[in-house]
Design a protein around this motif. Structure first.
Motif, PDB file in Angstrom:
ATOM      1  N   ILE A  92       0.827  -1.217   0.000  1.00 19.28           N
ATOM      2  CA  ILE A  92       0.000   0.000   0.000  1.00 19.28           C
ATOM      3  C   ILE A  92       0.860   1.265   0.000  1.00 19.28           C
ATOM      4  CG2 ILE A  92      -2.039  -1.069   1.071  1.00 19.28           C
ATOM      5  CD1 ILE A  92      -1.101   0.286   3.724  1.00 19.28           C
ATOM      6  N   ALA A  93       2.179   1.103  -0.003  1.00 17.63           N
ATOM      7  CA  ALA A  93       3.058   2.279   0.027  1.00 17.63           C
ATOM      8  C   ALA A  93       3.154   2.914  -1.356  1.00 17.63           C
ATOM      9  CB  ALA A  93       4.443   1.872   0.512  1.00 17.63           C
ATOM     10  N   ASP A  94       3.364   4.242  -1.358  1.00 15.85           N
ATOM     11  CA  ASP A  94       3.638   4.900  -2.638  1.00 15.85           C
ATOM     12  C   ASP A  94       5.089   4.627  -3.026  1.00 15.85           C
ATOM     13  OD1 ASP A  94       1.116   6.278  -2.830  1.00 15.85           O
ATOM     14  OD2 ASP A  94       1.822   7.529  -1.168  1.00 15.85           O
ATOM     15  N   THR A  95       5.946   4.722  -2.012  1.00 14.07           N
ATOM     16  CA  THR A  95       7.380   4.576  -2.264  1.00 14.07           C
ATOM     17  C   THR A  95       7.960   3.610  -1.243  1.00 14.07           C
ATOM     18  OG1 THR A  95       7.524   6.839  -3.065  1.00 14.07           O
ATOM     19  CG2 THR A  95       9.586   5.839  -2.363  1.00 14.07           C
ATOM     20  N   ILE A  96       8.873   2.770  -1.678  1.00 10.12           N
ATOM     21  CA  ILE A  96       9.524   1.831  -0.763  1.00 10.12           C
ATOM     22  C   ILE A  96      11.011   2.161  -0.689  1.00 10.12           C
ATOM     23  CG2 ILE A  96      10.090  -0.601  -0.334  1.00 10.12           C
ATOM     24  CD1 ILE A  96       7.453  -1.313  -1.735  1.00 10.12           C
ATOM     25  N   ILE A  97      11.492   2.161   0.572  1.00 12.38           N
ATOM     26  CA  ILE A  97      12.902   2.482   0.805  1.00 12.38           C
ATOM     27  C   ILE A  97      13.562   1.223   1.343  1.00 12.38           C
ATOM     28  CG2 ILE A  97      14.480   3.899   2.198  1.00 12.38           C
ATOM     29  CD1 ILE A  97      11.966   5.876   2.453  1.00 12.38           C
ATOM     30  N   LEU A  98      14.644   0.812   0.733  1.00  6.90           N
ATOM     31  CA  LEU A  98      15.343  -0.384   1.210  1.00  6.90           C
ATOM     32  C   LEU A  98      16.629   0.037   1.919  1.00  6.90           C
ATOM     33  CD1 LEU A  98      15.638  -3.512   1.274  1.00  6.90           C
ATOM     34  CD2 LEU A  98      16.906  -3.316  -0.879  1.00  6.90           C
ATOM     35  N   MET A  99      16.761  -0.396   3.188  1.00  4.07           N
ATOM     36  CA  MET A  99      17.988  -0.086   3.935  1.00  4.07           C
ATOM     37  C   MET A  99      18.792  -1.355   4.132  1.00  4.07           C
ATOM     38  SD  MET A  99      17.350   2.724   6.873  1.00  4.07           S
ATOM     39  CE  MET A  99      19.125   2.960   7.029  1.00  4.07           C
ATOM     40  N   GLU A 100      20.098  -1.209   3.950  1.00  4.38           N
ATOM     41  CA  GLU A 100      21.007  -2.326   4.203  1.00  4.38           C
ATOM     42  C   GLU A 100      22.288  -1.772   4.796  1.00  4.38           C
ATOM     43  OE1 GLU A 100      20.272  -5.618   0.792  1.00  4.38           O
ATOM     44  OE2 GLU A 100      20.498  -3.584   0.034  1.00  4.38           O
ATOM     45  N   GLU A 101      22.682  -2.329   5.920  1.00  8.02           N
ATOM     46  CA  GLU A 101      23.941  -1.970   6.583  1.00  8.02           C
ATOM     47  C   GLU A 101      24.179  -0.466   6.675  1.00  8.02           C
ATOM     48  OE1 GLU A 101      26.952  -4.221   4.637  1.00  8.02           O
ATOM     49  OE2 GLU A 101      26.132  -6.128   5.331  1.00  8.02           O
ATOM     50  N   GLY A 102      23.166   0.242   7.123  1.00  9.19           N
ATOM     51  CA  GLY A 102      23.339   1.674   7.364  1.00  9.19           C
ATOM     52  C   GLY A 102      23.258   2.552   6.129  1.00  9.19           C
ATOM     53  N   HIS A 103      22.890   1.963   5.022  1.00  7.02           N
ATOM     54  CA  HIS A 103      22.740   2.742   3.787  1.00  7.02           C
ATOM     55  C   HIS A 103      21.331   2.578   3.232  1.00  7.02           C
ATOM     56  CE1 HIS A 103      27.106   3.294   3.209  1.00  7.02           C
ATOM     57  NE2 HIS A 103      27.194   2.078   3.738  1.00  7.02           N
ATOM     58  N   ILE A 104      20.880   3.605   2.506  1.00  5.09           N
ATOM     59  CA  ILE A 104      19.682   3.412   1.687  1.00  5.09           C
ATOM     60  C   ILE A 104      20.166   2.887   0.355  1.00  5.09           C
ATOM     61  CG2 ILE A 104      17.782   4.571   0.484  1.00  5.09           C
ATOM     62  CD1 ILE A 104      17.567   6.429   2.885  1.00  5.09           C
ATOM     63  N   THR A 105      19.868   1.626   0.075  1.00  4.38           N
ATOM     64  CA  THR A 105      20.435   1.036  -1.137  1.00  4.38           C
ATOM     65  C   THR A 105      19.488   1.147  -2.331  1.00  4.38           C
ATOM     66  OG1 THR A 105      19.727  -1.093  -0.278  1.00  4.38           O
ATOM     67  CG2 THR A 105      22.047  -0.557  -0.048  1.00  4.38           C
ATOM     68  N   LYS A 106      18.193   1.244  -2.020  1.00  5.01           N
ATOM     69  CA  LYS A 106      17.240   1.427  -3.116  1.00  5.01           C
ATOM     70  C   LYS A 106      16.055   2.224  -2.604  1.00  5.01           C
ATOM     71  CE  LYS A 106      17.966  -2.730  -5.870  1.00  5.01           C
ATOM     72  NZ  LYS A 106      18.045  -4.075  -5.317  1.00  5.01           N
ATOM     73  N   MET A 107      15.507   3.061  -3.479  1.00  8.75           N
ATOM     74  CA  MET A 107      14.286   3.788  -3.140  1.00  8.75           C
ATOM     75  C   MET A 107      13.571   4.067  -4.447  1.00  8.75           C
ATOM     76  SD  MET A 107      13.956   7.291  -1.001  1.00  8.75           S
ATOM     77  CE  MET A 107      12.571   8.380  -1.133  1.00  8.75           C
ATOM     78  N   ASP A 108      12.342   3.540  -4.532  1.00 11.31           N
ATOM     79  CA  ASP A 108      11.622   3.696  -5.805  1.00 11.31           C
ATOM     80  C   ASP A 108      10.124   3.495  -5.544  1.00 11.31           C
ATOM     81  OD1 ASP A 108      11.074   3.998  -8.491  1.00 11.31           O
ATOM     82  OD2 ASP A 108      12.708   2.660  -9.120  1.00 11.31           O
ATOM     83  N   THR A 109       9.342   3.652  -6.586  1.00 13.30           N
ATOM     84  CA  THR A 109       7.908   3.441  -6.440  1.00 13.30           C
ATOM     85  C   THR A 109       7.637   1.983  -6.083  1.00 13.30           C
ATOM     86  OG1 THR A 109       7.739   2.875  -8.757  1.00 13.30           O
ATOM     87  CG2 THR A 109       7.339   5.182  -8.163  1.00 13.30           C
ATOM     88  N   ARG A 110       6.473   1.754  -5.494  1.00 14.02           N
ATOM     89  CA  ARG A 110       6.104   0.395  -5.116  1.00 14.02           C
ATOM     90  C   ARG A 110       6.206  -0.551  -6.306  1.00 14.02           C
ATOM     91  NH1 ARG A 110       0.594   0.917  -3.594  1.00 14.02           N
ATOM     92  NH2 ARG A 110       0.246   1.033  -5.814  1.00 14.02           N
ATOM     93  N   GLU A 111       5.654  -0.119  -7.454  1.00 11.92           N
ATOM     94  CA  GLU A 111       5.618  -0.976  -8.636  1.00 11.92           C
ATOM     95  C   GLU A 111       7.015  -1.487  -8.979  1.00 11.92           C
ATOM     96  OE1 GLU A 111       4.302   2.180  -8.599  1.00 11.92           O
ATOM     97  OE2 GLU A 111       2.234   1.514  -8.244  1.00 11.92           O
ATOM     98  N   ASN A 112       7.971  -0.564  -8.951  1.00 12.01           N
ATOM     99  CA  ASN A 112       9.331  -0.956  -9.337  1.00 12.01           C
ATOM    100  C   ASN A 112      10.043  -1.768  -8.265  1.00 12.01           C
ATOM    101  OD1 ASN A 112       8.965   0.338 -11.713  1.00 12.01           O
ATOM    102  ND2 ASN A 112       9.974   2.238 -11.054  1.00 12.01           N
ATOM    103  N   MET A 113       9.644  -1.537  -6.987  1.00 11.17           N
ATOM    104  CA  MET A 113      10.394  -2.144  -5.879  1.00 11.17           C
ATOM    105  C   MET A 113       9.908  -3.539  -5.505  1.00 11.17           C
ATOM    106  SD  MET A 113      12.896  -0.267  -4.671  1.00 11.17           S
ATOM    107  CE  MET A 113      13.123  -0.549  -2.931  1.00 11.17           C
TER     108      MET A 113
END
Ligand SMILES: Nc1ncnc2c1ncn2[C@@H]1O[C@H](COP(=O)(O)OP(=O)(O)OP(=O)(O)O)[C@@H](O)[C@H]1O
Ligand SMILES: [Mg+2]
Lengths: 237, 306
Positions: free
Chosen positions: A198-219
């Motif tokens: 249900i999110a507009d945007t998803i943020i992926l965190m790994e080891e203290g970094h934001i490694t990916k951030m994109d729309t739900r569809e793409n993520m």
């Protein structure tokens, strides 16, 4: 808009947040996901002012709020539901909701807030906020205190943990409506597909970094693919 | 009764009018001021003038008895012996305590020695409030002693509350609990400035299935000092639980001395003690709901002592 610029946070020689930058827009629903220990809760606490970054800045609509205390941020409209709800001695659910709204609300008003998180209110309102409440009850009380404030920036740290499937669905609706009704920002930390969906945007965190951030569809497809190919991906942190 | 006295009375009784009580006895500056009795609750002055005997007849139901003491004379030391005889199957609420107003330099002191004799299956709720006020240099000292003897199947719940103004207090509670009787004690104490408060519980669980629960919650602020000691002796199949929970602030100090003594293999005794400052996570939670640090502290302490 909320902006984090180059946030670093190191403890015990461990870079918990390593040069994290992020922009969050109004009326958007963001979900942060990622392995245990990747720094999601720490990031949320830094936004709320519970932890102070070693370096970096936080701007709200262009104004630097890095030095603002927790209560100052609360008064700016920030709300934060803790991953581990805090217990008290002698403070009831009703007391906490009165504090949260900042008003002498009556029991009826308190009940209507609790019903949003699916608690049959009259049974809970006079209970103390302590471990005599079940895990899910405590968690929902925690969420209710944040909803009660109608925050402009609402952060929920793993709100679904311990919550049954039935309540989950109505809770999701509440999260979705929250940002729209007061043109605010909603930020939910979660491992659950149901929330990510249900999110507009998803943020992926790994080891203290934001490694990916994109729309739900793409993520969504890429996250769940990754987890599948390296099984136990959640355990890597 | 003047304004100061009325206010003291309100602080001790915490209800609108003493006239609502079924029976009462007001002692002011060492003398009887007013008394009310009814056919089931008798109050008599002791012959030697040292205090009163309160007798509740067997089977008396839902009686409310107020026994307040007030002191407005600086320099007075008032010692009083009150004995409560609670008949079989009676069920009463007793509100007692002492309020001191000391506006001058000399020490005002009240030592109240209360003895309770509960007959079989008697039920008592006992509320004891201590309060002091006044800008004078004179110390306000309150030393309550409570001795409780509980027959088979009786029940006593005692709330003792001291939240304001008392410079020194030594509180001693002794109880002997027989077969199937239950003693519940809730203590709430707040000290600040240079106040000191000492509490000592000595409970003997003598009969089979006797039980006792003591919960002490206290807050020591500024340079105040509190000492809590308890000794629960279990002589038979019994259950005893003591919980001492203290918050310290500034230079406040609290010392807890636990003692439990199981003299029977069937005795089950627990002592828990926690002393520390307000948990950081509690402050942060309330601040995240918009309270300042000071407001959050107050809310936490008010809840804790509620
Ligand atoms: N104050 C601190 N001192 C030392 N280590 C810390 C501190 N705060 C967090 N950490 C560590 O930083 C890492 C990130 O913690 P954080 O709670 O942000 O993870 P998370 O992504 O929320 O994990 P989870 O999914 O398990 O909730 C963890 O390894 C944690 O042990
Ligand atoms: Mg976390």
């Amino acid at each position: 808009m909320l902006e984090l610029i180059d946030i670093c946070f190191t403890r015990d020689h461990k870079k918990i947040l390593d040069h994290v930058s992020l922009q969050l827009e109004k009326e958007k629903f963001y979900a942060i996901t990622g392995p245990n220990g990747s720094g999601k809760s720490t990031l949320a606490k830094i936004i709320m002012g519970i932890e102070r970054p070693d370096s970096g800045r936080i701007l709200l609509d262009g104004v630097d709020i890095t030095e603002k205390t927790i209560d100052e941020r609360a008064r700016l409209g920030f709300g934060f539901a803790f991953q581990q709800p805090v217990c008290f001695k002698g403070i009831t659910v009703y007391d906490l909701l009165k504090i949260a709204t900042g008003k002498e609300i009556d029991k009826k008003e308190a009940c209507s807030i609790l019903s949003k998180v699916g608690l049959c209110a009259l049974d809970y309102i006079d209970r103390e906020v302590n471990n005599s409440l079940s895990g899910g009850e405590l968690k929902r009380t925690e969420i209710a205190t944040v909803l009660a404030r109608e925050p402009k920036l609402a952060i929920f740290d793993e709100p679904e943990a311990g919550i049954d499937l039935w309540s989950f669905r109505s809770l999701n609706r509440v999260f979705q409506q929250l940002g729209r009704s007061n043109s605010g920002i909603t930020l939910v930390i979660s491992h659950q597909e149901r929330i990510l969906n249900i999110a507009d945007t998803i943020i992926l965190m790994e080891e203290g970094h934001i490694t990916k951030m994109d729309t739900r569809e793409n993520m969504v497809s890429c996250i769940f693919q990754e987890v599948k190919c390296c099984s136990g991906g959640e355990m890597n942190g | 009764m003047d304004k100061v006295e009325k206010n003291l009375l309100n602080e001790v009784l915490n209800h609108d009018s003493i006239e609502q009580a079924d029976a009462y006895n007001i002692r002011a500056n060492g003398h009887l001021q007013k008394r009310k009795e009814n056919p089931y609750i008798h109050i008599r002055s002791k012959k030697d003038g040292t205090g009163i005997d309160i007798e509740v007849l067997p089977d008396t139901l839902f009686g409310i008895i107020d026994i307040p003491v007030i002191i407005t004379e600086s320099g007075l030391t008032d010692i009083v012996y009150n004995d409560f005889y609670i008949g079989k199957n009676a069920n009463v609420t007793i509100v007692a305590g002492c309020g001191i107003h000391n506006h001058a330099e000399k020490q005002s002191q009240h030592n109240g020695i209360h003895r309770f004799f509960l007959e079989e299956n008697a039920k008592v709720r006992y509320i004891e409030r201590h309060y002091a006020e006044g800008k004078g240099e004179g110390k306000k000292v309150l030393n309550p002693t409570t001795e409780i003897s509980m027959k088979k199947g009786s029940y006593l719940m005692m709330d003792t509350i001291q939240l304001k103004g008392v410079d020194e207090s030594i509180r001693i509670t002794k109880a002997n609990v027989e077969d199937g009787a239950t003693l519940v004690i809730n203590e709430k104490i707040l000290t600040n400035n240079h106040q000191t408060a000492t509490t000592d519980f000595q409970v003997t669980l003598g009969g089979g299935n006797a039980s006792c629960h003591v919960v002490s919650r206290s807050v020591a602020k500024d340079d105040s000092y509190q000492e809590f000691s308890s000794n629960i002796i279990g002589k038979d199949l019994c259950y005893g639980h003591v919980e001492c929970d203290a918050i310290i602030q500034e230079n406040g100090r609290v010392k807890a001395i636990p003692e439990i003594d199981a003299q029977s293999v069937d005795a089950n005794l627990i002592h828990e003690a926690t002393i520390g400052k307000i948990a950081g996570s509690q402050l942060m939670k309330l601040m995240s709901l918009g309270l300042s640090e000071k407001e959050a502290e107050n809310a936490i302490i008010t809840g804790f002592l509620k």
